[in-house]
Each structure stands twice: as C-alpha cells, then as structure tokens.
Design a protein around this motif. Sequence first.
Motif, PDB file in Angstrom:
ATOM      1  N   VAL A 121       1.008  -1.225  -0.096  1.00 44.32           N
ATOM      2  CA  VAL A 121       0.154  -0.138   0.014  1.00 44.32           C
ATOM      3  C   VAL A 121       0.937   1.403   0.165  1.00 44.32           C
ATOM      4  O   VAL A 121       0.550   2.200  -0.886  1.00 44.32           O
ATOM      5  CB  VAL A 121      -0.859   0.153   1.071  1.00 44.32           C
ATOM      6  CG1 VAL A 121      -1.696   1.308   1.501  1.00 44.32           C
ATOM      7  CG2 VAL A 121      -2.077  -1.041   0.954  1.00 44.32           C
ATOM      8  N   LYS A 122       1.991   1.264   0.701  1.00 45.05           N
ATOM      9  CA  LYS A 122       2.825   2.334   0.941  1.00 45.05           C
ATOM     10  C   LYS A 122       3.549   2.551  -0.389  1.00 45.05           C
ATOM     11  O   LYS A 122       3.624   3.718  -0.823  1.00 45.05           O
ATOM     12  CB  LYS A 122       3.792   2.374   2.148  1.00 45.05           C
ATOM     13  CG  LYS A 122       3.327   2.001   3.393  1.00 45.05           C
ATOM     14  CD  LYS A 122       4.125   2.396   4.808  1.00 45.05           C
ATOM     15  CE  LYS A 122       5.247   1.174   4.566  1.00 45.05           C
ATOM     16  NZ  LYS A 122       5.980   1.096   6.026  1.00 45.05           N
ATOM     17  N   ARG A 123       3.808   1.761  -1.298  1.00 44.07           N
ATOM     18  CA  ARG A 123       4.596   1.779  -2.508  1.00 44.07           C
ATOM     19  C   ARG A 123       3.896   2.136  -3.313  1.00 44.07           C
ATOM     20  O   ARG A 123       4.199   2.922  -4.444  1.00 44.07           O
ATOM     21  CB  ARG A 123       5.087   0.237  -2.979  1.00 44.07           C
ATOM     22  CG  ARG A 123       6.444   0.009  -2.016  1.00 44.07           C
ATOM     23  CD  ARG A 123       7.291  -0.914  -2.750  1.00 44.07           C
ATOM     24  NE  ARG A 123       6.451  -2.034  -3.397  1.00 44.07           N
ATOM     25  CZ  ARG A 123       6.759  -3.326  -2.893  1.00 44.07           C
ATOM     26  NH1 ARG A 123       7.507  -3.460  -1.323  1.00 44.07           N
ATOM     27  NH2 ARG A 123       6.001  -4.424  -2.989  1.00 44.07           N
ATOM     28  N   SER A 124       2.274   2.265  -3.116  1.00 43.27           N
ATOM     29  CA  SER A 124       1.433   2.733  -4.185  1.00 43.27           C
ATOM     30  C   SER A 124       1.148   4.173  -3.939  1.00 43.27           C
ATOM     31  O   SER A 124       0.588   5.048  -4.785  1.00 43.27           O
ATOM     32  CB  SER A 124       0.235   2.062  -4.005  1.00 43.27           C
ATOM     33  OG  SER A 124      -0.403   2.624  -2.850  1.00 43.27           O
ATOM     34  N   GLY A 125       1.670   4.773  -3.009  1.00 40.06           N
ATOM     35  CA  GLY A 125       1.685   6.349  -2.470  1.00 40.06           C
ATOM     36  C   GLY A 125       0.831   6.397  -1.624  1.00 40.06           C
ATOM     37  O   GLY A 125       0.809   7.754  -1.155  1.00 40.06           O
ATOM     38  N   ALA A 126       0.018   5.656  -1.038  1.00 42.33           N
ATOM     39  CA  ALA A 126      -0.831   6.114   0.013  1.00 42.33           C
ATOM     40  C   ALA A 126      -0.241   5.793   1.498  1.00 42.33           C
ATOM     41  O   ALA A 126       0.730   4.900   1.573  1.00 42.33           O
ATOM     42  CB  ALA A 126      -2.316   5.137  -0.019  1.00 42.33           C
ATOM     43  N   GLN A 127      -0.856   6.420   2.519  1.00 44.75           N
ATOM     44  CA  GLN A 127      -0.107   6.215   3.989  1.00 44.75           C
ATOM     45  C   GLN A 127      -0.971   4.671   4.090  1.00 44.75           C
ATOM     46  O   GLN A 127      -2.032   4.651   3.760  1.00 44.75           O
ATOM     47  CB  GLN A 127      -0.603   7.245   4.929  1.00 44.75           C
ATOM     48  CG  GLN A 127       0.040   8.349   4.632  1.00 44.75           C
ATOM     49  CD  GLN A 127      -0.345   9.657   5.532  1.00 44.75           C
ATOM     50  OE1 GLN A 127      -0.393   9.178   6.650  1.00 44.75           O
ATOM     51  NE2 GLN A 127      -0.387  10.751   4.954  1.00 44.75           N
ATOM     52  N   ALA A 128      -0.312   4.045   4.808  1.00 47.48           N
ATOM     53  CA  ALA A 128      -0.914   2.842   5.642  1.00 47.48           C
ATOM     54  C   ALA A 128      -1.087   2.766   6.984  1.00 47.48           C
ATOM     55  O   ALA A 128       0.202   2.977   7.613  1.00 47.48           O
ATOM     56  CB  ALA A 128      -0.015   1.348   5.123  1.00 47.48           C
ATOM     57  N   TRP A 129      -2.152   2.756   7.445  1.00 51.28           N
ATOM     58  CA  TRP A 129      -2.315   3.098   8.975  1.00 51.28           C
ATOM     59  C   TRP A 129      -2.993   1.682   9.396  1.00 51.28           C
ATOM     60  O   TRP A 129      -3.947   1.046   8.811  1.00 51.28           O
ATOM     61  CB  TRP A 129      -3.309   4.229   9.425  1.00 51.28           C
ATOM     62  CG  TRP A 129      -2.908   5.577   9.147  1.00 51.28           C
ATOM     63  CD1 TRP A 129      -1.494   5.978   8.574  1.00 51.28           C
ATOM     64  CD2 TRP A 129      -3.581   6.786   9.323  1.00 51.28           C
ATOM     65  NE1 TRP A 129      -1.756   7.191   8.589  1.00 51.28           N
ATOM     66  CE2 TRP A 129      -2.773   7.825   8.900  1.00 51.28           C
ATOM     67  CE3 TRP A 129      -4.907   7.094   9.919  1.00 51.28           C
ATOM     68  CZ2 TRP A 129      -3.167   9.075   9.013  1.00 51.28           C
ATOM     69  CZ3 TRP A 129      -5.520   8.283   9.898  1.00 51.28           C
ATOM     70  CH2 TRP A 129      -4.378   9.469   9.577  1.00 51.28           C
ATOM     71  N   ALA A 130      -2.792   1.335  10.616  1.00 53.60           N
ATOM     72  CA  ALA A 130      -3.070   0.262  11.246  1.00 53.60           C
ATOM     73  C   ALA A 130      -3.693   0.442  12.647  1.00 53.60           C
ATOM     74  O   ALA A 130      -3.137   1.268  13.310  1.00 53.60           O
ATOM     75  CB  ALA A 130      -1.803  -0.897  11.521  1.00 53.60           C
ATOM     76  N   PHE A 131      -4.894  -0.132  13.196  1.00 59.05           N
ATOM     77  CA  PHE A 131      -5.559   0.082  14.203  1.00 59.05           C
ATOM     78  C   PHE A 131      -5.669  -1.389  14.895  1.00 59.05           C
ATOM     79  O   PHE A 131      -5.904  -2.102  14.205  1.00 59.05           O
ATOM     80  CB  PHE A 131      -6.873   0.587  13.906  1.00 59.05           C
ATOM     81  CG  PHE A 131      -7.235   1.916  14.308  1.00 59.05           C
ATOM     82  CD1 PHE A 131      -8.002   2.604  15.496  1.00 59.05           C
ATOM     83  CD2 PHE A 131      -7.099   2.697  12.950  1.00 59.05           C
ATOM     84  CE1 PHE A 131      -8.190   3.742  15.517  1.00 59.05           C
ATOM     85  CE2 PHE A 131      -7.326   4.025  13.176  1.00 59.05           C
ATOM     86  CZ  PHE A 131      -7.763   4.645  14.487  1.00 59.05           C
ATOM     87  N   GLY A 132      -5.313  -1.395  16.235  1.00 60.07           N
ATOM     88  CA  GLY A 132      -5.288  -2.643  16.758  1.00 60.07           C
ATOM     89  C   GLY A 132      -5.088  -2.505  18.167  1.00 60.07           C
ATOM     90  O   GLY A 132      -4.614  -1.425  18.962  1.00 60.07           O
ATOM     91  N   VAL A 133      -5.579  -3.799  18.872  1.00 61.83           N
ATOM     92  CA  VAL A 133      -5.141  -3.771  20.341  1.00 61.83           C
ATOM     93  C   VAL A 133      -3.828  -3.883  20.653  1.00 61.83           C
ATOM     94  O   VAL A 133      -3.368  -4.849  20.084  1.00 61.83           O
ATOM     95  CB  VAL A 133      -6.000  -4.855  21.024  1.00 61.83           C
ATOM     96  CG1 VAL A 133      -5.581  -4.835  22.624  1.00 61.83           C
ATOM     97  CG2 VAL A 133      -7.478  -4.793  20.985  1.00 61.83           C
ATOM     98  N   GLU A 134      -3.206  -2.703  21.256  1.00 62.09           N
ATOM     99  CA  GLU A 134      -1.574  -2.805  21.232  1.00 62.09           C
ATOM    100  C   GLU A 134      -0.876  -4.036  21.587  1.00 62.09           C
ATOM    101  O   GLU A 134       0.015  -4.669  21.032  1.00 62.09           O
ATOM    102  CB  GLU A 134      -0.726  -1.743  21.998  1.00 62.09           C
ATOM    103  CG  GLU A 134       0.569  -1.251  21.476  1.00 62.09           C
ATOM    104  CD  GLU A 134       0.854  -0.021  22.090  1.00 62.09           C
ATOM    105  OE1 GLU A 134       1.726   0.312  21.602  1.00 62.09           O
ATOM    106  OE2 GLU A 134       0.186   0.565  22.874  1.00 62.09           O
TER     107      GLU A 134
END
Length: 159
Positions: A121-134
């Motif tokens: 996803v990052k290589r495509s130019g978009a930011q990649a965010w993750a949400f989760g229980v740490e």
Amino acid sequence: MTERIALFVDVQNIYYTTRQTFGCHFNYQAFWDQLTAGREVVRAAAYAIDRGDAAQMNFQRILHNIGFEVRLKPFIQRRDGSAKGDWDVGITIDLLDAAPEADIVVLASGDGDFDLALERVKRSGAQAWAFGVEALTAQALIKAADRFIAIDESLLLRR
C-alpha cells in the motif's frame, strides 16, 4: 484538497482482541467518526463470518448503516470440530485495490499476516495506518504501518 480514506476492518480479529483485552466491544461508530471527519471515504469494508443468527444480522445492519460494505463468508465447521472463516486474501486484495484511490488506507486488525500488504500500500503512494489492540497486535504489522493507532477507551462500547 480533501484527503481520501479507505477503511478495512477484520471484524473477527477486532472482536476477539478487544474482548480479550478490555472485556467489551469495539465502537465502530466512534472509529468511523474519528477517521472520516473532514475526509472523503472512497471505500469502507468490514469482513465477517456469517453464522446467520439474529444478533449477528443486527450487528451487520449496524455496520451497514454506519457506512461499511459488509462482506461475509460462511462459517465452516470442520469434521474435527475446528472452524474456518478466513478473510486474509480478500482483505489483502481490497487493500491493494483501494490504495491507488486513497491518500490513507486504514486496516483495523492485529494480524501480522497483513504486514506485506501494508508495505505494498505504501509503495502505491498511500499512507498505511493500522488500528489494533496494542498488546495483541503483531510487531510486524506495527512496523509496516506508517502510523499505528492503539485501540483505547475512546473506541470501546461500555455498557
């Protein structure tokens, strides 16, 4: 210019990790409100297993009313008693398909199997965010994300 965002939720992962850690449910409306404020939603999907019971169908309606496309796979009970209902490939394909259309691609899951998808996803130019229980999110996923947001009290449903 308004940021474009795509949201993807691994419902089973978020359900079990939130329940295990906090003893309650994830607040999908708060998640939606936090991420979409001032942004254009280009895609939003929640991936779940379809058991066909009334409570689950109500939950699916709630997700749909919030704005999620609810994607379902049938619950498969194996002869040995184990169960199957894995969305990893479907989520990965959708993440990659959405990346060229979005400025930010968000994955709510703690599953480390998605680390390579976030890298792509990052290589495509978009930011990649993750949400989760740490405490229950794979370090590989946290490292692959441009931004990791830990699920906290603001994203929980307390009764």
